[in-house]
Design an enzyme around this catalytic site. Structure first.
Site, PDB file in Angstrom:
ATOM      1  CG  ASP A  41      82.903  11.604  28.331  1.00 40.39           C
ATOM      2  OD1 ASP A  41      82.791  12.061  29.444  1.00 40.39           O
ATOM      3  OD2 ASP A  41      82.743  11.178  27.272  1.00 40.39           O
ATOM      4  CG  ASP A  61      82.541  15.525  31.820  1.00 40.62           C
ATOM      5  OD1 ASP A  61      82.700  16.444  31.027  1.00 40.62           O
ATOM      6  OD2 ASP A  61      81.838  14.640  31.669  1.00 40.62           O
ATOM      7  CD  GLU A  62      84.463  15.111  26.866  1.00 41.63           C
ATOM      8  OE1 GLU A  62      84.963  15.123  25.872  1.00 41.63           O
ATOM      9  OE2 GLU A  62      83.250  15.428  26.997  1.00 41.63           O
TER      10      GLU A  62
END
Length: 364
Positions: free
Chosen positions: A15, A113-114
């Site tokens: 993350d 973003d993960e």
DNA sequence: TCTGGGGTCCTAGGACCC
DNA sequence: TCTGGGGTCCTAGGACCC
């Protein structure tokens, strides 16, 4: 019996820390150290809109995702306020995901973003996994300049909770035998999938922590939340999750939604907006060479209630004309059925498929 | 000039087919 | 003559996530 028993799955979740704001800090080093607030302006003028994300300096002042921009300005008058720059974040995201892919057996990007990485076959135990995770973090930092938080655990559910456990720049490893004690003191909304509504209902049952959920019987949970969710809650609270790390293939739907300049239910204003939204959606479809079979009109009224109206075509289509005319009809029908003034409207297409007759290079 | 924009997944009821 | 039940698709809405 074979003396080598297979070790449990080892899953990593990554993350990126305050991603949009961190990207901006990288692009504009002079703002580093100041509070940075990334905003979605609604277009209604002034500071109408909401905060998308903020860096830790801004969070310390109370500026968090979701709050109105004008309130953020009151809380942090000296902060740097920037509009969302999705292209920038996407290109940086691509760099990061490439690095990550090179390390894992299976890879699943969850959002810009993960991501999840399956490490099971790449390492022999959780200690090795910890070293590998540290190496991945280092490489991302070296090559992109950004920090991230990582969780390593025997399944996706716990890995995701773990990556959230220590931030920013965290690394949390939860071995199989530690899963129960790791989860049990955490608050129920730390469990991905338990949001506001489910959280409130659990609170009413006297449940405060994830450990408290696991003390309820499966039958009681089913009675309260229905079969699927009840079973899921029971298992999740015990850290049980069999879902696999799977490469996602394509998207299920593509949409675009905007805030109208002012609340209205005037047909011409809405149809003009529908035309524009249809063109935007069409461009996204075309860029990905996708056809669609259903079209939805999304309406958010002034009380922020969302309503939809959809239509499925007899066969897949790919033309702007079809999106636009279907969306127009849906919008008109919606207005005829609903008396409320609208604040935001959107268009969405779904049942997407790769367009036929478009050979990819690999097929030649 | 309160409260953005992009998604995923699930459920429930009705239509329709066999 | 009475009227079952399974499967699948569609529409609408809700919860949740970043």
């Amino acid at each position: 019996m074979p003396d080598e028993k297979p070790h449990p799955r080892i899953i990593l979740h990554i993350d990126m820390d305050y991603f949009f704001a961190q990207c901006e800090e990288r692009e504009h080093p002079e703002i580093k150290g100041k509070p940075v607030v990334i905003c979605v302006y609604s277009g209604r003028g002034g500071d109408s809109g909401a905060v998308s994300t903020s860096n830790y300096e801004a969070r310390k002042l109370g500026v968090k995702a979701g709050i109105p921009i004008y309130r953020a300005k009151k809380l942090a008058p000296d902060a740097v306020f920037l509009p969302v720059n999705m292209e920038l974040y996407r290109s940086i995201s691509d760099e990061i995901m490439e690095i990550l892919k090179s390390y894992c057996e299976k890879f699943e990007q969850e959002s810009v973003d993960e991501a999840f990485c399956e490490l099971t076959g790449k390492v022999s135990d959780f200690d090795e996994a910890r070293s590998l995770a540290a190496r991945i973090k280092d490489e991302i930092k070296q090559k992109t300049g950004l920090t991230c938080s990582v969780g390593v655990a025997p399944n996706k559910l716990v890995a995701k909770v773990a990556s959230d456990f220590r931030k920013p720049d965290g690394l949390t490893v939860v071995k199989p035998e530690e899963v129960l004690q790791f989860l049990s003191p955490l608050k129920i909304t730390d469990l991905i999938g338990v949001g506001k509504k489910t959280g409130e209902r659990l609170n009413e049952l006297g449940v405060k922590t994830i450990g408290d959920i696991s003390k309820l019987s499966k039958d009681d949970l089913i009675k309260e939340f229905g079969q699927a969710k009840g079973v899921w809650l029971k298992q999740a609270s015990q850290g049980v999750d069999d879902s696999q790390v799977e490469e996602r293939e394509g998207t299920d739907q593509i949409g675009r939604i905007i805030t109208l300049k002012e609340n209205t239910r005037e047909l011409q204003v809405i149809l003009d907006a529908v035309d524009k939204l249809s063109e935007d959606v069409y461009r996204k479809l075309e860029a990905r060479k996708l056809s669609f079979k259903s079209v939805s009109f999304i309406a958010i009224s002034t009380d922020l209630k969302t309503r939809t109206k959809s239509h499925t075509l007899g066969a897949p289509a790919k033309d702007l004309d079809i999106i636009r005319s279907t969306a127009r009809e849906l919008a008109q029908a919606f207005l005829a059925e609903n008396p409320a003034a609208l604040r935001r409207i959107g268009i969405r297409v779904a049942n997407l498929k790769e367009e036929k007759g478009q050979k990819t290079l690999g097929e030649f």
